[in-house]
Scaffold this motif. Structure first.
Motif, PDB file in Angstrom:
ATOM      1  N   ALA A 165      15.690  32.065   4.482  1.00 20.96           N
ATOM      2  CA  ALA A 165      15.053  32.669   3.071  1.00 20.96           C
ATOM      3  C   ALA A 165      14.445  31.860   1.920  1.00 20.96           C
ATOM      4  CB  ALA A 165      16.282  34.156   2.661  1.00 20.96           C
ATOM      5  N   TYR A 166      14.781  30.740   1.808  1.00 20.35           N
ATOM      6  CA  TYR A 166      14.822  30.322   0.514  1.00 20.35           C
ATOM      7  C   TYR A 166      13.865  29.815   1.004  1.00 20.35           C
ATOM      8  CZ  TYR A 166      16.017  26.365  -2.908  1.00 20.35           C
ATOM      9  OH  TYR A 166      15.965  25.228  -4.204  1.00 20.35           O
ATOM     10  N   ALA A 167      13.410  28.443   2.619  1.00 19.72           N
ATOM     11  CA  ALA A 167      12.528  28.136   2.834  1.00 19.72           C
ATOM     12  C   ALA A 167      11.472  29.114   2.836  1.00 19.72           C
ATOM     13  CB  ALA A 167      12.874  26.871   4.035  1.00 19.72           C
ATOM     14  N   ARG A 168      11.486  29.928   3.659  1.00 25.46           N
ATOM     15  CA  ARG A 168      10.420  30.658   3.968  1.00 25.46           C
ATOM     16  C   ARG A 168       9.931  31.407   2.479  1.00 25.46           C
ATOM     17  NH1 ARG A 168      13.111  36.140   6.636  1.00 25.46           N
ATOM     18  NH2 ARG A 168      13.938  34.875   7.673  1.00 25.46           N
ATOM     19  N   THR A 169      10.545  31.691   1.154  1.00 25.61           N
ATOM     20  CA  THR A 169       9.850  31.866   0.254  1.00 25.61           C
ATOM     21  C   THR A 169       9.155  30.655  -0.611  1.00 25.61           C
ATOM     22  OG1 THR A 169      11.438  33.860  -0.532  1.00 25.61           O
ATOM     23  CG2 THR A 169      10.012  32.859  -2.624  1.00 25.61           C
ATOM     24  N   ALA A 170      10.024  29.423   0.068  1.00 24.19           N
ATOM     25  CA  ALA A 170       8.640  27.971  -0.817  1.00 24.19           C
ATOM     26  C   ALA A 170       7.774  28.229  -0.497  1.00 24.19           C
ATOM     27  CB  ALA A 170       9.929  27.351  -0.663  1.00 24.19           C
ATOM     28  N   HIS A 171       8.166  28.608   1.314  1.00 27.16           N
ATOM     29  CA  HIS A 171       6.834  28.011   1.135  1.00 27.16           C
ATOM     30  C   HIS A 171       5.860  29.432   1.536  1.00 27.16           C
ATOM     31  CE1 HIS A 171       3.799  28.194   5.451  1.00 27.16           C
ATOM     32  NE2 HIS A 171       4.430  26.829   5.569  1.00 27.16           N
ATOM     33  N   MET A 172       6.122  30.365   1.352  1.00 29.01           N
ATOM     34  CA  MET A 172       4.819  30.806   0.888  1.00 29.01           C
ATOM     35  C   MET A 172       4.220  30.672  -0.312  1.00 29.01           C
ATOM     36  SD  MET A 172       2.995  33.762   1.794  1.00 29.01           S
ATOM     37  CE  MET A 172       3.984  34.436   3.591  1.00 29.01           C
ATOM     38  N   LEU A 173       5.305  30.038  -0.969  1.00 27.68           N
ATOM     39  CA  LEU A 173       4.562  30.547  -2.778  1.00 27.68           C
ATOM     40  C   LEU A 173       3.288  28.989  -2.571  1.00 27.68           C
ATOM     41  CD1 LEU A 173       7.443  31.147  -4.942  1.00 27.68           C
ATOM     42  CD2 LEU A 173       5.561  32.365  -4.580  1.00 27.68           C
TER      43      LEU A 173
END
Length: 246
Positions: free
Chosen positions: A152-160
């Motif tokens: 969750a942490y990585a995928r949200t950072a990636h999307m941003l």
């Protein structure tokens, strides 16, 4: 109807992804583009529609999405100014996903017959459209990897990271500050998380000093750190000016 402004947005986008001559640009400038204002959260096209136009995003953010049988929504891509979300509709009679405005914005409608005609007459324009759809496909592949294999942490950072880079590339933001009036529920639909989980993840990113938020404004306080957290490599965006990503 304001064809000059609309065509400028289209030409600027295509010149960012392909080699468009002045003659090609002039031909694109002659397209009739019907402008349409849309409020936030308004469906633009629905799965199963058979449109006779394609649309360009002139301002705002649009998403494509699918619903599961249980009614859950999965956002499959975001589109920003200059993008042609349903360009494939020139050749595919039935739309196989839905499109909705995420923010108040403006769209430009172009008849399929006009797009086919300019592609037949201008091979480099046809190539630029083809390249644009290939980049869209590359983004889809990255999203599958993001949702399927990152936490969750990585995928949200990636999307941003992706949203910031694409908005910078479209000339809609400067530095790494973005106005992102996208709800946490919508962000969750894009990264496959509940709104509560998205909220916790954003808190973690803020707590680690990677981002700061104020209303709809998001600032990347530590851009290299956010890139590392999201395992973000902009290669899949195929930017002709890679420096815009950093």
């Amino acid at each position: 109807m304001c064809p000059a402004f609309s065509s400028d947005v289209l030409i600027r986008k295509l010149r960012r992804v392909a080699d468009i001559s002045d003659d090609d640009a002039a031909a694109l400038g002659g397209l009739t583009i019907q402008e349409k204002d849309v409020p936030a959260n308004r469906d633009v096209l629905l799965e199963g529609d058979r449109p006779t136009n394609s649309f360009i995003v002139l301002d705002g953010v649009v998403c494509s999405y699918k619903h599961t049988g249980a009614g859950k929504r999965q956002i499959t891509s975001f589109f920003v100014a200059g993008d042609l979300p349903d360009l494939h509709g020139i050749h595919l009679a039935v739309i196989d996903c839905s499109f909705s405005s995420m923010t108040p914005g403006r769209l430009g409608l172009i008849r399929h017959s006009a797009l086919r005609s300019i592609c037949e007459q201008r091979p480099r324009v046809a190539t630029s459209f083809w390249r644009s759809t290939l980049i869209d496909a590359a983004i889809y592949r990255e999203w599958v990897t993001n949702v399927g294999r990152r936490d969750a942490y990585a995928r949200t950072a990636h999307m941003l990271c992706e949203l910031i880079v694409r908005l910078r590339f479209a000339g809609r933001i400067e530095d790494h500050v973005a106005d992102l009036p996208i709800t946490q529920a919508a962000l969750g639909d894009a990264v496959g998380l509940s709104p509560v989980h998205v909220n916790r993840t954003l808190q973690a990113l803020r707590g680690d000093g990677l981002i700061a938020t104020s209303g709809t404004k998001l600032r990347a306080l530590d851009w290299p750190g956010l890139v590392q957290a999201g395992e973000f490599d902009p290669t899949y965006l195929h930017l002709n000016d890679p420096d815009v990503a950093f």
